[in-house]
Write an enzyme that holds these catalytic residues in place. Structure first.
Site, PDB file in Angstrom:
ATOM      1  N   LYS A 174      10.832  -4.179 -21.384  1.00  0.00           N
ATOM      2  CA  LYS A 174      10.356  -5.454 -21.259  1.00  0.00           C
ATOM      3  C   LYS A 174       8.914  -5.351 -21.807  1.00  0.00           C
ATOM      4  O   LYS A 174       8.037  -4.778 -21.188  1.00  0.00           O
ATOM      5  CB  LYS A 174      10.279  -5.878 -19.805  1.00  0.00           C
ATOM      6  CG  LYS A 174      11.778  -5.915 -19.125  1.00  0.00           C
ATOM      7  CD  LYS A 174      11.798  -6.106 -17.647  1.00  0.00           C
ATOM      8  CE  LYS A 174      11.483  -4.876 -16.746  1.00  0.00           C
ATOM      9  NZ  LYS A 174      11.545  -5.195 -15.611  1.00  0.00           N
ATOM     10  N   THR A 221       3.997 -13.930 -12.379  1.00  0.00           N
ATOM     11  CA  THR A 221       5.008 -13.285 -13.041  1.00  0.00           C
ATOM     12  C   THR A 221       5.527 -12.352 -11.675  1.00  0.00           C
ATOM     13  O   THR A 221       6.353 -11.537 -12.014  1.00  0.00           O
ATOM     14  CB  THR A 221       4.466 -12.663 -14.044  1.00  0.00           C
ATOM     15  OG1 THR A 221       3.521 -11.726 -13.574  1.00  0.00           O
ATOM     16  CG2 THR A 221       4.081 -13.488 -15.136  1.00  0.00           C
ATOM     17  N   GLY A 223       7.515 -10.911  -9.508  1.00  0.00           N
ATOM     18  CA  GLY A 223       8.972 -10.798  -9.006  1.00  0.00           C
ATOM     19  C   GLY A 223      10.120 -11.145 -10.404  1.00  0.00           C
ATOM     20  O   GLY A 223      11.203 -11.007 -10.230  1.00  0.00           O
ATOM     21  N   THR A 224       9.188 -11.205 -11.367  1.00  0.00           N
ATOM     22  CA  THR A 224       9.944 -11.547 -12.750  1.00  0.00           C
ATOM     23  C   THR A 224      11.193 -10.356 -13.049  1.00  0.00           C
ATOM     24  O   THR A 224      12.218 -10.355 -13.421  1.00  0.00           O
ATOM     25  CB  THR A 224       9.203 -11.868 -13.699  1.00  0.00           C
ATOM     26  OG1 THR A 224       7.960 -10.934 -14.250  1.00  0.00           O
ATOM     27  CG2 THR A 224       8.619 -13.258 -13.790  1.00  0.00           C
ATOM     28  N   GLY A 225      10.326  -9.034 -12.698  1.00  0.00           N
ATOM     29  CA  GLY A 225      11.187  -7.910 -13.170  1.00  0.00           C
ATOM     30  C   GLY A 225      12.544  -7.853 -12.291  1.00  0.00           C
ATOM     31  O   GLY A 225      13.507  -7.584 -12.638  1.00  0.00           O
ATOM     32  N   CYS A 226      12.164  -8.142 -11.038  1.00  0.00           N
ATOM     33  CA  CYS A 226      13.386  -8.252 -10.085  1.00  0.00           C
ATOM     34  C   CYS A 226      14.432  -9.195 -10.775  1.00  0.00           C
ATOM     35  O   CYS A 226      15.706  -8.966 -10.364  1.00  0.00           O
ATOM     36  CB  CYS A 226      13.106  -8.352  -8.601  1.00  0.00           C
ATOM     37  SG  CYS A 226      11.463  -7.387  -8.096  1.00  0.00           S
TER      38      CYS A 226
HETATM   39  O1  PXL Z   1       7.919  -6.370  -8.913  1.00  0.00           O
HETATM   40  C1  PXL Z   1       7.985  -5.245  -8.162  1.00  0.00           C
HETATM   41  C2  PXL Z   1       8.433  -5.249  -6.920  1.00  0.00           C
HETATM   42  C3  PXL Z   1       9.608  -4.893  -6.557  1.00  0.00           C
HETATM   43  N1  PXL Z   1      10.098  -5.135  -5.253  1.00  0.00           N
HETATM   44  C4  PXL Z   1       9.074  -5.322  -4.226  1.00  0.00           C
HETATM   45  C5  PXL Z   1       7.739  -5.497  -4.416  1.00  0.00           C
HETATM   46  C6  PXL Z   1       7.316  -5.346  -6.009  1.00  0.00           C
HETATM   47  C7  PXL Z   1       6.163  -5.728  -6.500  1.00  0.00           C
HETATM   48  O2  PXL Z   1       5.334  -6.224  -5.496  1.00  0.00           O
HETATM   49  O3  PXL Z   1       6.797  -5.809  -3.610  1.00  0.00           O
HETATM   50  C8  PXL Z   1       9.693  -5.312  -2.847  1.00  0.00           C
END
Ligand code: PXL
Length: 280
Positions: A174, A221, A223-226
């Site tokens: 990404k 942004t 949480g955008t990766g999740c």
């Molecule tokens: O964005 C990565 C991520 C994934 N999972 C949890 C997070 C974070 C970033 O803070 O807290 C639980």
């Protein structure tokens, strides 16, 4: 028949990232969301303050009844903080022949909190990459996993090849972090595109597919990766091809960033006496 997706990841109780983001995303695509918590983190929109990790046994006991009851059409993993949990997830995936496995190799929060240690990251690479349908590192994660500095598109390809040599069939790097890299600007196709396009690079075997979207200047942004990885998993569960799933997921995340809720954030943003918000 409604498709069931499973996420094994960290809980961000403040609702931005991790399992909560995954559940919202699975649901948005019409899938039924199931989840197992690998770690409970303590955080809000300003940062991560700590975490209490689950044991491997806890993860197994959460996942087992789900797999006994449902046909899980896609698995997504996020924050898996310890070697023991990762080994357990690998066992669960193998024993139950879980397909459409999207590994988001979460390393560090945007605010700089380490969500996995070095030893566990090595195990994640060794045990989960070969089981995955796709891995979805961002640029800092790709640099850490591949062990190289990424400064241009040639480096992106090098990093992808290294990660494929570690067992990942398909790799999505990404590029969203590109405009905030500290080397200032980025040359692509001989033109400076800083701050204009968000590019993601999907390596399917030897083929490269580039996905472009408008780069939206924002700090929202988290949480955008999740969300991207969960959207890919949901679309694989729905029967889309990998390339289609990534395309739909990328559009979904861009739209999510564009329409992110404007939250009144934290005690820093509030006057405790009046309860009114003030600019921070
Ligand atoms: O964005 C990565 C991520 C994934 N999972 C949890 C997070 C974070 C970033 O803070 O807290 C639980």
């Amino acid at each position: 028949m409604t498709k069931v997706c499973l996420t094994i990841a960290g809980l961000d109780p403040s609702g931005g990232a991790g399992i909560v983001a995954d559940i919202k995303t699975f649901t948005a695509f019409g899938c039924f969301a199931t989840s197992a918590i690998a770690s409970i983190t303590f955080q809000n929109t300003t940062g991560v303050f700590g975490a209490i990790h689950q044991t491997a046994e806890s993860v197994r006991q959460q996942v087992k009844p789900i797999l006994q009851d449902f046909t899980v059409s896609a698995l997504k993993t996020g924050m898996l903080p310890t070697r023991e949990i990762i080994e357990e997830v690998a066992r669960l995936a193998q024993e139950n022949d879980l397909r459409n496995f999207v590994v988001d190799p979460v390393v560090r929060s945007t605010s700089g909190y380490d969500l996995i240690d070095d030893d566990a990251l090595c195990v994640l690479i060794e045990k989960l990459f070969p089981l995955s349908e796709i891995i979805t590192p961002n640029l800092p994660e790709a640099e850490r996993i591949a062990g190289i500095k990424i400064e241009n598109e040639t480096d992106i390809e090098k990093a992808a090849k290294i990660m494929q040599s570690f067992g990942a069939k398909n790799v999505l790097i990404k590029g969203g972090h590109l405009p905030i890299l500290d080397f200032g600007f980025w040359i692509l196709d001989s033109k400076q595109i800083k701050g204009q396009i968000a590019r993601d690079y999907l390596f399917v075997g030897n083929d490269l597919h580039i996905f472009e979207a408008e780069f939206i200047e924002t700090s929202a942004t988290h949480g955008t990766g999740c969300t991207l990885a969960a959207a890919i998993a949901a679309n694989l569960a729905l029967g889309k091809s990998l390339i289609e799933a990534v395309e739909v997921a990328k559009k979904f995340v861009t739209q999510a960033i564009r329409t992110a809720p404007n939250l009144e954030r934290g005690s820093l943003g509030k006057s405790r006496k009046s309860g009114k918000s003030r600019e921070v």
